[in-house]
Design a protein around this motif. Structure first.
Motif, mmCIF file in Angstrom:
data_model
loop_
_atom_site.group_PDB
_atom_site.id
_atom_site.type_symbol
_atom_site.label_atom_id
_atom_site.label_comp_id
_atom_site.label_asym_id
_atom_site.label_seq_id
_atom_site.Cartn_x
_atom_site.Cartn_y
_atom_site.Cartn_z
ATOM 1 N N PRO A 143 -10.515 -2.011 -3.940
ATOM 2 C CA PRO A 143 -11.856 -2.585 -4.157
ATOM 3 C C PRO A 143 -12.062 -3.200 -5.542
ATOM 4 C CG PRO A 143 -12.024 -0.403 -3.165
ATOM 5 C CD PRO A 143 -10.600 -0.575 -3.574
ATOM 6 N N ARG A 144 -11.312 -2.731 -6.537
ATOM 7 C CA ARG A 144 -11.505 -3.340 -7.858
ATOM 8 C C ARG A 144 -10.610 -4.570 -8.054
ATOM 9 N NH1 ARG A 144 -7.611 -2.770 -11.141
ATOM 10 N NH2 ARG A 144 -6.083 -1.099 -10.974
ATOM 11 N N GLU A 202 -2.403 1.867 -4.746
ATOM 12 C CA GLU A 202 -3.110 2.927 -4.047
ATOM 13 C C GLU A 202 -4.404 2.334 -3.501
ATOM 14 O OE1 GLU A 202 -2.876 7.195 -5.420
ATOM 15 O OE2 GLU A 202 -2.831 6.123 -7.313
ATOM 16 N N SER A 203 -4.868 2.866 -2.370
ATOM 17 C CA SER A 203 -6.044 2.262 -1.739
ATOM 18 C C SER A 203 -7.260 2.294 -2.658
ATOM 19 C CB SER A 203 -6.342 2.948 -0.403
ATOM 20 O OG SER A 203 -6.597 4.316 -0.599
ATOM 21 N N ARG A 204 -7.329 3.265 -3.567
ATOM 22 C CA ARG A 204 -8.492 3.339 -4.458
ATOM 23 C C ARG A 204 -8.600 2.105 -5.356
ATOM 24 N NH1 ARG A 204 -8.639 8.275 -6.912
ATOM 25 N NH2 ARG A 204 -6.520 8.989 -6.743
ATOM 26 N N LYS A 242 -8.556 7.970 -0.753
ATOM 27 C CA LYS A 242 -8.601 7.199 -1.997
ATOM 28 C C LYS A 242 -9.444 5.934 -1.863
ATOM 29 C CE LYS A 242 -4.439 9.146 -3.927
ATOM 30 N NZ LYS A 242 -2.973 9.057 -3.957
ATOM 31 N N LEU A 243 -9.466 5.334 -0.667
ATOM 32 C CA LEU A 243 -10.321 4.168 -0.470
ATOM 33 C C LEU A 243 -11.786 4.597 -0.499
ATOM 34 C CD1 LEU A 243 -10.530 1.162 0.009
ATOM 35 C CD2 LEU A 243 -10.296 1.551 2.452
ATOM 36 N N THR A 275 -16.773 1.447 -6.694
ATOM 37 C CA THR A 275 -16.940 0.004 -6.910
ATOM 38 C C THR A 275 -18.312 -0.469 -6.430
ATOM 39 O OG1 THR A 275 -14.579 -0.465 -6.783
ATOM 40 C CG2 THR A 275 -16.048 -2.282 -6.273
ATOM 41 N N GLY A 291 -12.533 4.987 -4.165
ATOM 42 C CA GLY A 291 -12.511 3.709 -4.870
ATOM 43 C C GLY A 291 -13.656 2.799 -4.466
ATOM 44 N N LEU A 292 -13.902 2.713 -3.153
ATOM 45 C CA LEU A 292 -14.926 1.789 -2.671
ATOM 46 C C LEU A 292 -16.323 2.286 -3.044
ATOM 47 C CD1 LEU A 292 -15.401 -0.838 -1.191
ATOM 48 C CD2 LEU A 292 -15.345 0.384 0.964
ATOM 49 N N ASN A 295 -4.366 9.963 3.027
ATOM 50 C CA ASN A 295 -4.391 9.627 1.612
ATOM 51 C C ASN A 295 -5.037 8.263 1.385
ATOM 52 O OD1 ASN A 295 -3.314 9.181 -1.168
ATOM 53 N ND2 ASN A 295 -2.319 11.122 -0.673
ATOM 54 N N VAL A 296 -4.709 7.301 2.248
ATOM 55 C CA VAL A 296 -5.312 5.966 2.153
ATOM 56 C C VAL A 296 -6.823 6.062 2.364
ATOM 57 C CG1 VAL A 296 -5.497 3.750 3.382
ATOM 58 C CG2 VAL A 296 -3.249 4.622 2.731
ATOM 59 N N PHE A 356 -0.108 10.044 5.131
ATOM 60 C CA PHE A 356 -0.159 8.707 4.525
ATOM 61 C C PHE A 356 -1.523 8.075 4.809
ATOM 62 C CE2 PHE A 356 0.611 4.234 3.867
ATOM 63 C CZ PHE A 356 1.561 4.183 2.860
ATOM 64 N N VAL A 411 0.847 -1.196 0.000
ATOM 65 C CA VAL A 411 0.000 0.000 0.000
ATOM 66 C C VAL A 411 0.880 1.243 0.000
ATOM 67 C CG1 VAL A 411 -1.745 1.324 1.259
ATOM 68 C CG2 VAL A 411 -1.858 -1.178 1.236
ATOM 69 N N ASN A 412 0.609 2.131 -0.954
ATOM 70 C CA ASN A 412 1.345 3.385 -1.000
ATOM 71 C C ASN A 412 0.403 4.514 -1.419
ATOM 72 O OD1 ASN A 412 3.483 5.126 -0.762
ATOM 73 N ND2 ASN A 412 4.660 4.310 -2.480
ATOM 74 N N ILE A 413 0.905 5.758 -1.367
ATOM 75 C CA ILE A 413 0.041 6.893 -1.677
ATOM 76 C C ILE A 413 0.244 7.357 -3.113
ATOM 77 C CG2 ILE A 413 -0.110 7.613 0.715
ATOM 78 C CD1 ILE A 413 1.903 9.816 0.074
ATOM 79 N N GLY A 414 0.806 6.509 -3.943
ATOM 80 C CA GLY A 414 0.973 6.814 -5.349
ATOM 81 C C GLY A 414 1.614 5.607 -5.991
#
Lengths: 339, 339
Positions: free
Chosen positions: A220-221, A215-217, B239-240, B247, B243-244, B235-236, B232, A182-185
């Motif tokens: 989910p996919r 990235e966390s986004r 973006k989650l 999704t 993303g979630l 950002n997680v 950090f 897991v990273n921020i980019g």
């Protein structure tokens, strides 16, 4: 006949105890003959619950544990003081090698602390990570570590990556699992000190399919199969996953119920919708394993119903039959020899 | 007549430039007479786009910036080399005090780096946090920090809490905003070294309504108004969240389209559903402010449409009229005197 797997089940743990664990034990042994379940808890209570069922007697055993660790108790203290609790007695049976695995829906903290102090870590493993499966658009991913040991070091994360990869491959059945951190980019110059220290080490690992940063986004996919992170970040991801899913589904239900027209629509759409939302539910896969111990310890949700617990028991059987701990030991030995 | 707010708008930033920013500028000045928008970008391109509209000429100004910073460029290098880019020229206008704020849908990294190096931090502020609003069941919460400066220290987080509280109160209009710090449990003995170091400092702050720790699962239901964390983790979370949500909404749409019956239901339910899902959309509130600078810098989504950018311009007006930076300076001065 295949080898018998002996699973210790905490009959007192979780919101639905003892009903859910006892039903789960019966369901599990009715489904498979290669399982023996050892129910640990207040003997009278468990015996009474068990008397409601017909089942092959030789596959269930009762072990008395008069004390119960409550959800709110400070874990370290509870493990130290309540020697006769289902968690301490149950973990003791795994430590002694009499059984293969321990499953509990009880206090996460107590299971984590007890797992590490009573069962103990595999020689060479520095930390035992808690690794739940989280649902994605394409299946499930293993999120490792979500435990209580925060402020990890780079070498811990490398061990998590390796253990997670073995678990995902041989227990969940994902071929050549993609491992990401897991990273921020996606760019490698981004990240905090821990990620920057871990990245080069992961790239050197020849025994995992490391695909870089995630990235966390993209979790989910289904962007990776094994999602490596330190426990604070993992915990934030896991709990936000649960919280946001539940809030969004609530908001959508509210929307469906807001007008007469939408209510009629909702009635028509509901069966299909329920089926889809259910596919986004990780409890089908059982509980979260605490990896790297001398025996398997599995923590299910506190709210687990019988089905999740039964699935956790099956998970223990696969873990045992696939000799996951043997593979972890082999892997650790190889890594140490390389150094 | 109220004071005029001068907002610099990056006409070249984001996926929908120059159409979206130019339309946003026109919409903003048509709605309010107390705004002047300075569009910065390739003059010919912007002039041509602008020629499509009728608007009060004295409220829009054009400043030429022949260079464009691309999304994928390394931020530090881009800011250093492209002195004639819309981001560098635009931020320069804020630095000189000629304007009050800068809004961009362009490269987040470049806006963050440029904001800190060109506009500069308020004296006494150690870090400038990026603080987006995220949607919740009950409204919005400010998530501070989601920027690029990871590995923060406790005193940084305390400043984030204070700036976030001022912003939430005077720009968003939340009375006595509840400030919480992200942790992996509600109990105070839990947490990593940073949280444990920050907690006692936050408790001592008399100028914010500090309510303790928040677990990420409680963010979506609106558990606090100002959510403090290091970048950090922020950002997680951010973006989650994105993303979630995307999704899950996709999974639900798929469910609605899976059978003939559900399709009919979906057609009936859709208008109400859209309205509810829209309420779970933070773009209504404008972009993410980069706080603690000598002037306001706002980063909108790269995919921002005109409406989000217009709302960001209005956000700058409120920021200016409420004298947020004056309040931040006052607060910092008080904190330093207390020490």
């Amino acid at each position: 006949m295949s080898e018998m797997t002996r699973v210790v089940l905490d009959a007192m743990g979780g919101d639905n105890a003892p009903q859910a664990p006892v039903q789960a034990a019966v369901d599990a042994i009715r489904a498979r003959t290669d399982i023996k379940v050892i129910l640990v808890g207040q003997e009278e209570v468990v015996r009474e619950e068990l008397s409601k069922y017909e089942y092959p007697k030789e596959q269930i055993e009762l072990v008395d544990a008069p004390e119960v660790i409550e959800m709110a108790e400070p874990p370290v203290l509870a493990i130290r003081r309540k020697k006769q609790s289902s968690i301490v007695v149950g973990l003791g049976l795994v430590k002694n090698g009499e059984t293969d695995a321990f499953v509990s829906a009880g206090s996460t903290g107590a299971v984590l602390v007890g797992g590490q102090t009573i069962v103990g870590k595999i020689r060479g493993i520095q930390r035992a990570p808690l690794a739940p499966l989280i649902p994605t658009e394409t299946g499930v991913s293993l999120l490792i570590d979500c435990g209580a040991n925060v402020d990890a070091r780079a070498e811990h994360l490398v061990q998590f990556a390796k253990m997670g990869s073995i678990y995902m491959k041989d227990v969940v059945g994902v071929k050549n699992p993609r491992v990401a951190i897991v990273n921020i980019g996606a760019e490698e110059e981004k990240g905090n000190a821990l990620v920057k220290a871990t990245l080069p080490l992961l790239k050197e690992c020849t025994d995992i399919n490391f695909v870089g940063c995630i990235e966390s986004r993209d979790i989910p996919r289904g962007g990776a199969d094994v999602i490596v992170c330190e426990a604070f970040v993992g915990n934030v991801i896991l709990k936000l996953y649960e919280g946001l899913s539940s809030t969004l589904i609530g908001v959508i239900k509210q929307g469906l119920m807001s007008t007469l027209k939408s209510k009629i629509g909702a009635a028509l759409a509901l069966p299909a919708l329920k089926k889809t939302i259910k596919s986004f539910d990780a409890t089908e896969y059982g509980g979260a394993p605490l990896l790297g111990l001398n025996g398997l310890v599995v923590k299910t949700h506190g709210s687990a119903k019988a089905k999740e617990i039964t699935n956790s028991i099956f998970q223990c059987v696969t873990f045992n039959q696939e000799n996951i701990n043997g593979k972890i030991k082999e892997n650790i030995k190889d890594s140490q020899e390389e150094e």
